[in-house]
Design a protein around this motif. Structure first.
Motif, PDB file in Angstrom:
ATOM      1  N   ALA A   4     -33.271   0.502  44.979  1.00  0.00           N
ATOM      2  CA  ALA A   4     -32.343  -0.483  44.238  1.00  0.00           C
ATOM      3  C   ALA A   4     -33.473  -1.459  44.096  1.00  0.00           C
ATOM      4  O   ALA A   4     -34.500  -1.682  45.031  1.00  0.00           O
ATOM      5  CB  ALA A   4     -31.160  -0.983  45.034  1.00  0.00           C
ATOM      6  N   PRO A   5     -33.200  -2.583  43.164  1.00  0.00           N
ATOM      7  CA  PRO A   5     -34.393  -3.629  42.953  1.00  0.00           C
ATOM      8  C   PRO A   5     -34.649  -4.474  44.343  1.00  0.00           C
ATOM      9  O   PRO A   5     -35.568  -4.591  44.547  1.00  0.00           O
ATOM     10  CB  PRO A   5     -33.804  -4.526  42.006  1.00  0.00           C
ATOM     11  CG  PRO A   5     -33.010  -3.414  41.154  1.00  0.00           C
ATOM     12  CD  PRO A   5     -32.228  -2.526  42.047  1.00  0.00           C
ATOM     13  N   ARG A   6     -33.414  -4.663  44.953  1.00  0.00           N
ATOM     14  CA  ARG A   6     -33.467  -5.541  46.305  1.00  0.00           C
ATOM     15  C   ARG A   6     -34.329  -4.821  47.270  1.00  0.00           C
ATOM     16  O   ARG A   6     -35.287  -5.393  47.955  1.00  0.00           O
ATOM     17  CB  ARG A   6     -32.372  -5.953  46.882  1.00  0.00           C
ATOM     18  CG  ARG A   6     -32.467  -6.850  47.943  1.00  0.00           C
ATOM     19  CD  ARG A   6     -31.091  -7.364  48.605  1.00  0.00           C
ATOM     20  NE  ARG A   6     -30.273  -8.280  47.480  1.00  0.00           N
ATOM     21  CZ  ARG A   6     -30.643  -9.328  47.080  1.00  0.00           C
ATOM     22  NH1 ARG A   6     -31.421 -10.090  47.944  1.00  0.00           N
ATOM     23  NH2 ARG A   6     -29.956  -9.979  46.253  1.00  0.00           N
ATOM     24  N   ALA A   7     -34.238  -3.458  47.499  1.00  0.00           N
ATOM     25  CA  ALA A   7     -35.069  -2.693  48.212  1.00  0.00           C
ATOM     26  C   ALA A   7     -36.465  -2.527  48.061  1.00  0.00           C
ATOM     27  O   ALA A   7     -37.530  -2.775  48.825  1.00  0.00           O
ATOM     28  CB  ALA A   7     -34.353  -1.219  48.433  1.00  0.00           C
ATOM     29  N   VAL A   8     -36.730  -2.295  46.634  1.00  0.00           N
ATOM     30  CA  VAL A   8     -38.369  -2.344  46.218  1.00  0.00           C
ATOM     31  C   VAL A   8     -38.861  -3.579  46.582  1.00  0.00           C
ATOM     32  O   VAL A   8     -40.127  -3.932  46.959  1.00  0.00           O
ATOM     33  CB  VAL A   8     -38.136  -2.262  44.664  1.00  0.00           C
ATOM     34  CG1 VAL A   8     -39.692  -2.279  44.329  1.00  0.00           C
ATOM     35  CG2 VAL A   8     -37.693  -0.622  44.310  1.00  0.00           C
ATOM     36  N   ARG A  33     -31.320   4.340  35.595  1.00  0.00           N
ATOM     37  CA  ARG A  33     -30.075   3.509  35.846  1.00  0.00           C
ATOM     38  C   ARG A  33     -29.002   4.252  36.341  1.00  0.00           C
ATOM     39  O   ARG A  33     -29.075   5.453  35.898  1.00  0.00           O
ATOM     40  CB  ARG A  33     -29.586   2.630  34.559  1.00  0.00           C
ATOM     41  CG  ARG A  33     -30.759   1.616  34.084  1.00  0.00           C
ATOM     42  CD  ARG A  33     -30.386   0.826  32.974  1.00  0.00           C
ATOM     43  NE  ARG A  33     -31.429  -0.377  32.644  1.00  0.00           N
ATOM     44  CZ  ARG A  33     -31.326  -1.633  33.064  1.00  0.00           C
ATOM     45  NH1 ARG A  33     -30.326  -1.845  33.904  1.00  0.00           N
ATOM     46  NH2 ARG A  33     -32.267  -2.341  32.636  1.00  0.00           N
ATOM     47  N   THR A  34     -28.110   3.645  37.089  1.00  0.00           N
ATOM     48  CA  THR A  34     -27.017   4.400  37.312  1.00  0.00           C
ATOM     49  C   THR A  34     -25.791   4.438  36.270  1.00  0.00           C
ATOM     50  O   THR A  34     -26.085   4.008  35.096  1.00  0.00           O
ATOM     51  CB  THR A  34     -25.872   3.669  38.512  1.00  0.00           C
ATOM     52  OG1 THR A  34     -25.843   2.212  38.103  1.00  0.00           O
ATOM     53  CG2 THR A  34     -27.166   3.384  39.524  1.00  0.00           C
ATOM     54  N   GLU A  35     -24.879   5.052  36.483  1.00  0.00           N
ATOM     55  CA  GLU A  35     -23.824   5.390  35.456  1.00  0.00           C
ATOM     56  C   GLU A  35     -23.104   3.738  35.092  1.00  0.00           C
ATOM     57  O   GLU A  35     -22.794   3.455  33.994  1.00  0.00           O
ATOM     58  CB  GLU A  35     -22.748   6.307  35.700  1.00  0.00           C
ATOM     59  CG  GLU A  35     -23.121   7.615  35.835  1.00  0.00           C
ATOM     60  CD  GLU A  35     -21.951   8.531  36.167  1.00  0.00           C
ATOM     61  OE1 GLU A  35     -20.775   8.090  36.238  1.00  0.00           O
ATOM     62  OE2 GLU A  35     -22.400   9.782  36.182  1.00  0.00           O
ATOM     63  N   GLY A  36     -23.054   3.045  35.990  1.00  0.00           N
ATOM     64  CA  GLY A  36     -22.711   1.637  35.962  1.00  0.00           C
ATOM     65  C   GLY A  36     -23.641   0.678  35.302  1.00  0.00           C
ATOM     66  O   GLY A  36     -23.504  -0.504  34.971  1.00  0.00           O
ATOM     67  N   GLY A  37     -25.110   1.364  35.205  1.00  0.00           N
ATOM     68  CA  GLY A  37     -26.054   0.456  34.416  1.00  0.00           C
ATOM     69  C   GLY A  37     -26.957  -0.417  35.276  1.00  0.00           C
ATOM     70  O   GLY A  37     -27.791  -1.269  34.917  1.00  0.00           O
TER      71      GLY A  37
END
Length: 288
Positions: A4-8, A33-37
């Motif tokens: 996820a962006p925060r982890a990166v 991206r996930t299914e939820g975008g």
């Protein structure tokens, strides 16, 4: 792995907003991206961002850093690279000089990194980079203009040379590279450092304007196999305490640059005239 962006952002030590900006401005975003975008980064995406952090950390402008980040990093050669032909060298010089006169930093970095990756530091330096720097120097001397071009070109080459990966394993320091006191020209030392890295040799550079006392202290503490000192003028070279360095260290002393021409040197001090000679001097001392 998928991140996820925060982890990166946490992995790279940057703010999430910086990550978002690099995505929006330079296209350094996630490939999925996930299914939820929701954005998700893969390992390859993270590696590109690591290079972006490295380049911006060296002072390269973000737009130029993004260009370089998308490229594969320059690697040490496993075998001898092909020499640069005269035609390739002429073409590369034209391209680099055109980019320099346009102050196109990203193109200069791209061209320099490509030459190093394909032909190695020594061939790129002697066949392309030095002739280009000489021509730019003549332009400044004759017209009194173009200092900005010369400075941006030098900075681009320095960044490309620093991208050559250094040896990761600990060991004896093969070479300590230093400028003479008040000497500000470091690019030739960066080239030697890059060439040493390609040969898996450890090295350290003290940078510009190294006081004589600091140089002696560093040699005493680090105990390198070779010490090489650069000077482009005689008055700068004369400030280097060669006798004291020789008395305090068992390292092979070498000097380089036009500042040493015509000066009387202690008997055991070597003076390589080219990058090839300087590299050979260090390798011969380290390996034998």
């Amino acid at each position: 792995m998928i991140y996820a962006p925060r982890a990166v952002a946490a992995m790279l030590g940057i703010a999430p907003t910086t990550l978002r900006t690099w995505d929006q401005r330079y296209g350094l975003g996630p490939s999925g991206r996930t299914e939820g975008g929701h954005r998700r980064y893969q390992e390859a995406d993270v590696e590109v961002l690591r290079r972006m952090v490295m380049w911006t950390g060296q002072g390269v402008a973000p737009a130029s850093a993004a260009v370089l980040a998308r490229q594969e990093p320059v690697a040490r050669p496993d075998a001898q690279r092909a020499a640069i032909s005269d035609e390739t060298a002429r073409s590369a010089r034209r391209g680099f000089l055109t980019a320099a006169k346009r102050l196109d930093e990203s193109l200069m970095l791209e061209l320099a990194a490509g030459l190093i990756a394909e032909h190695g530091v020594v061939s790129a330096w002697e066949s392309v980079f030095v002739p280009c720097l000489v021509e730019l120097g003549h332009l400044v001397a004759e017209s009194g203009r173009g200092v900005d071009v010369e400075h941006v070109a030098s900075a681009s080459l320095q960044s490309a040379l620093r991208a050559v990966p250094r040896p990761s394993r600990p060991g004896v320091l093969s070479a300590l590279l230093s400028c003479a006191p008040d000497e500000q020209h470091v690019l030739a030392l960066e080239a030697l450092g890059g060439a040493l890295s390609e040969q898996d040799c450890s090295w350290r550079a003290l940078g510009a304007r190294v006081p004589a006392e600091a140089l002696c202290d560093a040699v005493h503490r680090l105990r390198p196999t070779v010490v090489l000192i650069w000077a482009h003028r005689a008055d700068l070279a004369q400030q280097v305490p060669l006798d004291e360095l020789g008395a305090r260290s068992s390292a092979l002393l070498a000097v380089a640059g036009p500042g040493w021409a015509g000066l009387s040197l202690p008997p055991l001090v070597r003076r390589p005239g080219t990058l090839t000679e300087a590299l050979g001097l260090v390798l011969d001392r380290v390996r034998h």
